[in-house]
Motif scaffolding. Structure first.
Motif, PDB file in Angstrom:
ATOM      1  N   TRP A  80       0.681  -1.276  -0.041  1.00  0.00           N
ATOM      2  CA  TRP A  80      -0.009  -0.082   0.034  1.00  0.00           C
ATOM      3  C   TRP A  80       0.867   1.315   0.017  1.00  0.00           C
ATOM      4  O   TRP A  80       0.417   2.339   0.315  1.00  0.00           O
ATOM      5  CB  TRP A  80      -0.931   0.093   1.264  1.00  0.00           C
ATOM      6  N   ARG A  81       2.051   1.045  -0.224  1.00  0.00           N
ATOM      7  CA  ARG A  81       3.039   2.316  -0.703  1.00  0.00           C
ATOM      8  C   ARG A  81       2.967   2.590  -2.106  1.00  0.00           C
ATOM      9  O   ARG A  81       3.672   2.661  -2.871  1.00  0.00           O
ATOM     10  CB  ARG A  81       4.410   2.010  -0.168  1.00  0.00           C
ATOM     11  N   THR A  82       1.755   3.375  -2.370  1.00  0.00           N
ATOM     12  CA  THR A  82       1.310   3.595  -3.812  1.00  0.00           C
ATOM     13  C   THR A  82       2.277   4.612  -4.379  1.00  0.00           C
ATOM     14  O   THR A  82       2.723   4.382  -5.826  1.00  0.00           O
ATOM     15  CB  THR A  82      -0.008   4.048  -3.868  1.00  0.00           C
ATOM     16  N   GLU A  83       2.732   5.576  -3.918  1.00  0.00           N
ATOM     17  CA  GLU A  83       3.480   6.614  -4.366  1.00  0.00           C
ATOM     18  C   GLU A  83       4.951   6.112  -4.657  1.00  0.00           C
ATOM     19  O   GLU A  83       5.656   6.462  -5.641  1.00  0.00           O
ATOM     20  CB  GLU A  83       3.679   7.926  -3.490  1.00  0.00           C
ATOM     21  N   ASP A  84       5.313   5.137  -3.812  1.00  0.00           N
ATOM     22  CA  ASP A  84       6.605   4.523  -3.987  1.00  0.00           C
ATOM     23  C   ASP A  84       6.538   3.556  -5.125  1.00  0.00           C
ATOM     24  O   ASP A  84       7.485   3.398  -5.970  1.00  0.00           O
ATOM     25  CB  ASP A  84       7.148   3.776  -2.623  1.00  0.00           C
ATOM     26  N   ALA A  85       5.381   2.927  -5.412  1.00  0.00           N
ATOM     27  CA  ALA A  85       5.203   2.152  -6.190  1.00  0.00           C
ATOM     28  C   ALA A  85       5.258   2.571  -7.733  1.00  0.00           C
ATOM     29  O   ALA A  85       6.077   2.364  -8.641  1.00  0.00           O
ATOM     30  CB  ALA A  85       4.000   1.299  -6.535  1.00  0.00           C
ATOM     31  N   LYS A 102       4.102  -3.700 -19.569  1.00  0.00           N
ATOM     32  CA  LYS A 102       3.852  -4.156 -18.414  1.00  0.00           C
ATOM     33  C   LYS A 102       3.832  -3.382 -17.210  1.00  0.00           C
ATOM     34  O   LYS A 102       3.019  -3.041 -16.308  1.00  0.00           O
ATOM     35  CB  LYS A 102       4.448  -5.518 -18.026  1.00  0.00           C
ATOM     36  N   ALA A 103       4.959  -2.533 -17.115  1.00  0.00           N
ATOM     37  CA  ALA A 103       5.335  -1.286 -16.137  1.00  0.00           C
ATOM     38  C   ALA A 103       4.191  -0.189 -16.451  1.00  0.00           C
ATOM     39  O   ALA A 103       3.996   0.379 -15.249  1.00  0.00           O
ATOM     40  CB  ALA A 103       6.685  -1.157 -16.171  1.00  0.00           C
ATOM     41  N   LEU A 104       4.319   0.098 -17.796  1.00  0.00           N
ATOM     42  CA  LEU A 104       3.102   0.969 -17.891  1.00  0.00           C
ATOM     43  C   LEU A 104       1.874   0.864 -17.595  1.00  0.00           C
ATOM     44  O   LEU A 104       1.104   1.790 -17.043  1.00  0.00           O
ATOM     45  CB  LEU A 104       3.285   1.513 -19.545  1.00  0.00           C
ATOM     46  N   TYR A 105       1.298  -0.196 -17.773  1.00  0.00           N
ATOM     47  CA  TYR A 105      -0.034  -0.671 -17.139  1.00  0.00           C
ATOM     48  C   TYR A 105      -0.059  -0.578 -15.783  1.00  0.00           C
ATOM     49  O   TYR A 105      -0.967   0.027 -15.113  1.00  0.00           O
ATOM     50  CB  TYR A 105      -0.237  -2.094 -17.765  1.00  0.00           C
ATOM     51  N   ALA A 106       0.912  -1.010 -14.981  1.00  0.00           N
ATOM     52  CA  ALA A 106       0.904  -1.188 -13.561  1.00  0.00           C
ATOM     53  C   ALA A 106       0.895   0.372 -13.158  1.00  0.00           C
ATOM     54  O   ALA A 106       0.391   0.620 -12.223  1.00  0.00           O
ATOM     55  CB  ALA A 106       2.242  -1.800 -13.049  1.00  0.00           C
ATOM     56  N   LEU A 107       1.943   1.166 -13.982  1.00  0.00           N
ATOM     57  CA  LEU A 107       1.951   2.522 -13.348  1.00  0.00           C
ATOM     58  C   LEU A 107       0.426   3.283 -13.694  1.00  0.00           C
ATOM     59  O   LEU A 107       0.098   3.825 -12.684  1.00  0.00           O
ATOM     60  CB  LEU A 107       2.996   3.367 -14.211  1.00  0.00           C
ATOM     61  N   GLY A 108      -0.225   2.817 -14.674  1.00  0.00           N
ATOM     62  CA  GLY A 108      -1.733   3.398 -14.873  1.00  0.00           C
ATOM     63  C   GLY A 108      -2.386   2.879 -13.679  1.00  0.00           C
ATOM     64  O   GLY A 108      -3.441   3.662 -13.270  1.00  0.00           O
ATOM     65  N   LEU A 111      -1.501   5.003 -10.514  1.00  0.00           N
ATOM     66  CA  LEU A 111      -1.973   6.317 -10.679  1.00  0.00           C
ATOM     67  C   LEU A 111      -3.668   6.303 -10.456  1.00  0.00           C
ATOM     68  O   LEU A 111      -3.984   7.589  -9.916  1.00  0.00           O
ATOM     69  CB  LEU A 111      -1.617   6.934 -11.908  1.00  0.00           C
ATOM     70  N   LYS A 112      -4.338   5.501 -11.103  1.00  0.00           N
ATOM     71  CA  LYS A 112      -5.630   5.533 -10.921  1.00  0.00           C
ATOM     72  C   LYS A 112      -6.307   5.063  -9.416  1.00  0.00           C
ATOM     73  O   LYS A 112      -6.869   6.113  -9.150  1.00  0.00           O
ATOM     74  CB  LYS A 112      -6.376   4.472 -11.689  1.00  0.00           C
ATOM     75  N   ASP A 113      -5.439   4.406  -8.761  1.00  0.00           N
ATOM     76  CA  ASP A 113      -5.835   4.312  -7.286  1.00  0.00           C
ATOM     77  C   ASP A 113      -5.365   5.486  -6.805  1.00  0.00           C
ATOM     78  O   ASP A 113      -6.161   5.874  -5.602  1.00  0.00           O
ATOM     79  CB  ASP A 113      -4.890   3.452  -6.677  1.00  0.00           C
ATOM     80  N   ARG A 116      -5.208  10.128 -10.017  1.00  0.00           N
ATOM     81  CA  ARG A 116      -4.692  10.763 -10.778  1.00  0.00           C
ATOM     82  C   ARG A 116      -4.928  10.286 -12.121  1.00  0.00           C
ATOM     83  O   ARG A 116      -4.325   9.532 -12.980  1.00  0.00           O
ATOM     84  CB  ARG A 116      -3.054  10.758 -10.537  1.00  0.00           C
ATOM     85  N   ALA A 117      -6.308  10.380 -12.578  1.00  0.00           N
ATOM     86  CA  ALA A 117      -6.873   9.853 -13.540  1.00  0.00           C
ATOM     87  C   ALA A 117      -6.343  10.169 -15.072  1.00  0.00           C
ATOM     88  O   ALA A 117      -6.165   9.385 -15.934  1.00  0.00           O
ATOM     89  CB  ALA A 117      -8.342  10.120 -13.999  1.00  0.00           C
ATOM     90  N   SER A 118      -5.952  11.579 -15.127  1.00  0.00           N
ATOM     91  CA  SER A 118      -5.412  11.849 -16.511  1.00  0.00           C
ATOM     92  C   SER A 118      -4.038  11.227 -16.742  1.00  0.00           C
ATOM     93  O   SER A 118      -3.596  10.993 -17.760  1.00  0.00           O
ATOM     94  CB  SER A 118      -5.354  13.546 -16.525  1.00  0.00           C
ATOM     95  N   GLU A 119      -3.031  11.322 -15.537  1.00  0.00           N
ATOM     96  CA  GLU A 119      -2.116  10.709 -15.643  1.00  0.00           C
ATOM     97  C   GLU A 119      -1.970   8.926 -15.948  1.00  0.00           C
ATOM     98  O   GLU A 119      -1.249   8.342 -16.764  1.00  0.00           O
ATOM     99  CB  GLU A 119      -1.142  10.833 -14.378  1.00  0.00           C
ATOM    100  N   ALA A 120      -3.027   8.482 -15.256  1.00  0.00           N
ATOM    101  CA  ALA A 120      -3.387   6.933 -15.548  1.00  0.00           C
ATOM    102  C   ALA A 120      -3.739   6.840 -16.946  1.00  0.00           C
ATOM    103  O   ALA A 120      -3.220   5.893 -17.600  1.00  0.00           O
ATOM    104  CB  ALA A 120      -4.530   6.612 -14.486  1.00  0.00           C
ATOM    105  N   LYS A 121      -4.738   7.482 -17.534  1.00  0.00           N
ATOM    106  CA  LYS A 121      -5.049   7.395 -19.072  1.00  0.00           C
ATOM    107  C   LYS A 121      -3.757   7.577 -19.794  1.00  0.00           C
ATOM    108  O   LYS A 121      -3.828   6.621 -20.905  1.00  0.00           O
ATOM    109  CB  LYS A 121      -6.055   8.533 -19.250  1.00  0.00           C
ATOM    110  N   GLU A 122      -2.900   8.602 -19.449  1.00  0.00           N
ATOM    111  CA  GLU A 122      -1.612   8.537 -20.431  1.00  0.00           C
ATOM    112  C   GLU A 122      -0.887   7.198 -20.430  1.00  0.00           C
ATOM    113  O   GLU A 122      -0.230   6.724 -21.433  1.00  0.00           O
ATOM    114  CB  GLU A 122      -1.052   9.543 -20.078  1.00  0.00           C
TER     115      GLU A 122
END
Length: 238
Positions: A80-85, A102-108, A111-113, A116-122
């Motif tokens: 649950w350390r989302t920012e570190d993730a 794979k990392a881009l998807y995980a990043l999305g 970010l969604k969690d 940060r929806a706009s960043e997640a979409k990107e």
């Protein structure tokens, strides 16, 4: 005499080159061993210990190093350390010059969690781009974001794309496609999607069962607000 010296120099260069190959091979094997040990810790939910193992992979390990950064991100996400993730996923992506679906998807997802929806979409868009449009779960998550924006037509297209590209049954995407179709007033098509979702889940899908029952009683698309969307994603495999 000069010819002999050149021959000797050639021999020395070959010997040196062979030494580099051996060292590189040894280094790669060591890095892979660290990944395996980290994975063993991860499967036992020993995330902090897994991070320590992954963190020992040297920068010179190339793609294995990028994988170690990604795996650390997954561990932070589990803690649950989302920012570190998010930070580790970005480092992993940079280590692969931006081409790491794979990392881009995980990043999305992270970010969604984090709201940060706009960043997640990107990030999901980049996952699609770098995968040649084949990343089914990126389509799915973009569908969820489109739904949250009230763009049901775009969401329906994205859920369809996710279904087409997924290699197995995808009841969650069928369910959500049904919800979007109901919002668009296409109730008979929506009912069919809920039926497919329930069938693919072998009848064990409460949201789809609820939606199917409700859809059969809907008179107008305005009543579709009571339908249940499923926000789920595939595991972040190491």
């Amino acid at each position: 005499m000069r010819q002999k010296r050149l021959s000797l120099l050639a021999v020395l260069l070959v010997m040196f080159a062979c030494g580099v190959v051996v060292n590189a091979q040894t280094s790669r094997e060591d890095a892979e061993q660290l990944i395996r040990r980290g994975n063993e810790r991860y499967t036992r939910a020993e995330y902090t210990a897994a991070i320590e193992e992954y963190g020992r992979v040297p920068k010179g390990a190339g793609e294995i190093y990028a994988q170690s950064l990604y795996n650390i991100g997954v561990c932070y996400y589990e803690l649950w350390r989302t920012e570190d993730a998010i930070r580790m996923y970005r480092l992993a992506i940079d280590a692969r010059q931006g081409r790491y679906p794979k990392a881009l998807y995980a990043l999305g997802v992270a970010l969604k969690d984090a709201g940060r929806a706009s960043e997640a979409k990107e990030a999901f868009g980049q996952a699609l781009l770098t995968s040649g449009g084949k990343h089914a779960m990126a389509h799915y998550m973009l569908g969820l974001l489109a739904m949250s924006e009230g763009d049901y037509k775009a969401a329906a297209a994205l859920f369809k794309d996710a279904i087409d590209r997924f290699k197995d049954r995808f009841p969650a995407s069928h369910n959500n496609l049904g919800v979007t179709l109901a919002h668009l007033g296409r109730l008979s098509e929506a009912e069919r999607e809920f039926e497919i979702a329930l069938r693919q889940a072998d009848g064990e899908f409460d949201e789809a069962a609820h939606n199917l029952k409700l859809c059969r009683s809907l008179a107008t698309k305005a009543q579709a607000a009571s339908l249940k969307v499923v926000e789920t994603s595939a595991g972040l495999n190491k």
